[in-house]
Design a protein around this motif. Structure first.
Motif, short mmCIF file in Angstrom:
data_model
loop_
_atom_site.label_atom_id
_atom_site.label_comp_id
_atom_site.label_asym_id
_atom_site.label_seq_id
_atom_site.Cartn_x
_atom_site.Cartn_y
_atom_site.Cartn_z
N ARG A 274 1.22 -1.36 0.10
CA ARG A 274 -0.29 0.09 0.12
C ARG A 274 1.04 1.39 0.15
O ARG A 274 2.20 1.32 0.02
N THR A 275 0.20 2.32 -0.09
CA THR A 275 0.85 3.53 -0.35
C THR A 275 0.55 4.67 0.98
O THR A 275 -0.18 4.37 1.46
N GLY A 279 1.28 9.56 0.35
CA GLY A 279 1.90 9.97 -1.38
C GLY A 279 3.12 9.44 -1.51
O GLY A 279 3.33 8.51 -2.80
N PHE A 280 3.75 9.98 -0.37
CA PHE A 280 5.49 9.90 -0.33
C PHE A 280 5.78 8.28 -0.22
O PHE A 280 7.73 8.18 -0.67
N GLU A 281 5.34 7.41 0.38
CA GLU A 281 6.07 5.54 0.43
C GLU A 281 4.81 5.39 -0.56
O GLU A 281 4.36 4.27 0.07
N PRO A 282 5.00 4.87 -1.76
CA PRO A 282 4.26 3.73 -2.47
C PRO A 282 5.26 2.70 -3.22
O PRO A 282 6.34 2.94 -2.25
N GLU A 283 4.46 2.10 -2.99
CA GLU A 283 5.33 0.85 -3.92
C GLU A 283 5.60 0.82 -5.16
O GLU A 283 4.45 1.06 -6.08
N GLY A 305 0.92 2.24 -5.81
CA GLY A 305 1.96 2.72 -7.06
C GLY A 305 1.47 1.93 -8.23
O GLY A 305 0.91 1.93 -9.25
N GLY A 306 2.95 1.32 -8.39
CA GLY A 306 2.86 0.74 -10.20
C GLY A 306 2.94 -1.03 -9.87
O GLY A 306 3.63 -1.53 -10.98
N ALA A 307 2.73 -1.04 -8.78
CA ALA A 307 2.20 -2.22 -8.34
C ALA A 307 1.50 -2.88 -9.54
O ALA A 307 1.42 -4.13 -9.69
N VAL A 320 -5.78 -5.89 -5.47
CA VAL A 320 -6.84 -5.60 -4.26
C VAL A 320 -6.55 -4.11 -3.90
O VAL A 320 -5.13 -3.83 -4.12
N ASP A 321 -7.26 -4.57 -3.34
CA ASP A 321 -8.00 -2.78 -2.29
C ASP A 321 -6.97 -2.85 -1.41
O ASP A 321 -7.23 -4.21 0.13
N PRO A 322 -5.72 -2.65 -0.64
CA PRO A 322 -4.52 -3.30 0.32
C PRO A 322 -5.58 -2.92 1.91
O PRO A 322 -4.77 -3.10 2.57
N TYR A 323 -6.26 -1.35 1.68
CA TYR A 323 -6.78 -0.91 2.89
C TYR A 323 -7.97 -1.88 3.45
O TYR A 323 -8.33 -1.38 4.12
N ASN A 324 -8.25 -2.62 2.48
CA ASN A 324 -8.72 -4.02 3.02
C ASN A 324 -9.68 -4.74 3.19
O ASN A 324 -8.96 -5.66 2.59
N PRO A 325 -9.31 -5.91 4.15
CA PRO A 325 -8.85 -7.57 4.66
C PRO A 325 -10.21 -7.81 3.46
O PRO A 325 -9.35 -9.02 3.75
N VAL A 326 -10.86 -7.26 3.95
CA VAL A 326 -12.29 -8.26 3.38
C VAL A 326 -12.05 -9.00 1.77
O VAL A 326 -11.63 -9.54 1.14
#
Length: 372
Positions: A274-275, A279-283, A305-307, A320-326
């Motif tokens: 996740r970012t 926004g300053f630390e993306p993949e 980011g570019g993942a 997937v949405d990295p902030y949502n475990p579901v």
């Protein structure tokens, strides 16, 4: 046509950029590396076919002393091409190395240059780096979109994409996964692996929070977290708090040379990166995801980011949405519950990586940019 590689990112330090720069050196016939000191570097350097010159410091900066020494190395090794392993900040040495005789300068960008592009002071520095280089390279389409507004129009026209490759002779199906499972006592269980440093950006905590949903569908599933890092204690505490600690295995640090069997041990590779930090630390990309695909594994990757460039959604795995475990848990459970579907995705991923992500391809791009 000797190439001087100036970089802080070089083994034995471990990391994606270090692997990227080191592997590109293998694509060049005549190369000398100027880099910083690192524990174990003397033993590592002794096994290389090309010279490595270590600075007295643990971090190269574009100071007058470092610049003067880089010029000296250009003359000593008759180098007229320069590759900056990471454009910022070392690319600020570009004008001085040009005056010293550099005929071609290539400055590679990764994730951290994206935040340089968004902050006024560093944005101007990045512009100077772009103007001094013949080419600024980017690892993903997302990185290019973020960096381009900081560069002059002329530098933007000279931008090129230069991605890491994957060693598809090391990362192959059946490269030792069964032995890893046996050693960890994980024989015969549905297994999900995340291979990465244990840091918040990689999303191991999202996997742990998603794990109760996975266990509801696949009660015998195990989660293997491969790697060391500062986040381990927090992650262990989270696994206990969520109630899944018995089904989460931490390996601790694993040498890079031993990584392929750990990837091969998995039925599914998952890294919901996740970012962070506004926004300053993306993949920036996520080469380990491509390595998992090369090993024939379906992947579940966070949309950061570019993942997204490392997965063909619905074909080689899922974004997937990295902030949502579901949704993370749903996708993992889906793959574990349908092994034939998972194997088909893994096979498609390996075919794709072999076609599009080879080191030979990356090397050809770099040699063209350096005109060697």
């Amino acid at each position: 046509m000797t190439v001087l590689v100036v970089t802080n990112d070089f083994p034995p330090r471990q990391g994606g950029i270090e692997t990227f720069v080191r592997s590109l050196c293998d694509q060049l016939d005549e190369v000398v590396v100027y880099t910083s000191r690192s524990p174990g570097d003397a033993v590592y350097d002794a096994g290389l076919r090309f010279p490595v010159v270590r600075d007295r410091t643990a971090m190269l900066l574009p100071t007058a002393r470092v610049t003067k020494y880089a010029v000296r190395l250009m003359r000593e090794y008759d180098a007229d091409r320069v590759l900056f392993g990471a454009a910022a900040p070392l690319g600020l040495m570009g004008p001085a190395l040009r005056r010293a005789g550099a005929r071609r300068i290539v400055a590679m960008t990764h994730g951290h240059e994206t935040w340089w592009a968004g902050v006024p002071g560093t944005r101007q520095a990045l512009r100077r780096i772009g103007d001094a280089a013949d080419t600024v390279t980017t690892v993903s389409s997302w990185c290019a979109d973020q960096i381009a507004p900081a560069l002059s129009s002329a530098a933007v026209r000279r931008m090129r994409r230069l991605t890491p490759g994957v060693d598809t002779q090391r990362f192959i199906p059946d490269c030792g996964g069964e032995q890893v499972r046996k050693g960890l006592g994980l024989e015969g269980v549905p297994l999900v692996a995340c291979v990465s440093r244990l840091i918040p950006r990689k999303g191991q905590d999202t996997l742990i929070r998603a794990w109760p949903r996975v266990l509801a569908s696949v009660p015998s599933a195990m989660l293997l977290l491969v790697g060391g890092g500062p986040d381990r204690e927090r992650l262990e505490g989270l696994a206990a708090a969520v109630g899944v600690r018995p089904s989460v295995v931490f390996t601790g640090p694993v040498p890079w040379a031993d990584i392929p069997p750990y990837v091969d041990a998995a039925d599914v590779f998952a890294m919901p990166c996740r970012t962070r930090r506004l926004g300053f630390e993306p993949e920036a990309l996520g080469i380990v995801t491509l390595e998992a695909s090369a090993t024939g594994k379906p992947v579940v990757v966070g949309d950061s980011g570019g993942a997204g460039d490392t997965v063909r959604h619905g074909e080689t795995g899922y974004l997937v949405d990295p902030y949502n475990p579901v949704p993370v848990g749903v996708r993992i459970a889906e793959l574990l519950s349908d092994p034939a579907h998972a194997r088909a995705m893994g096979a498609a991923g390996r075919d794709w990586v072999r076609r599009e992500w080879s080191w030979d391809r990356s090397g050809a791009v770099l040699r063209e940019l350096l005109e060697v």
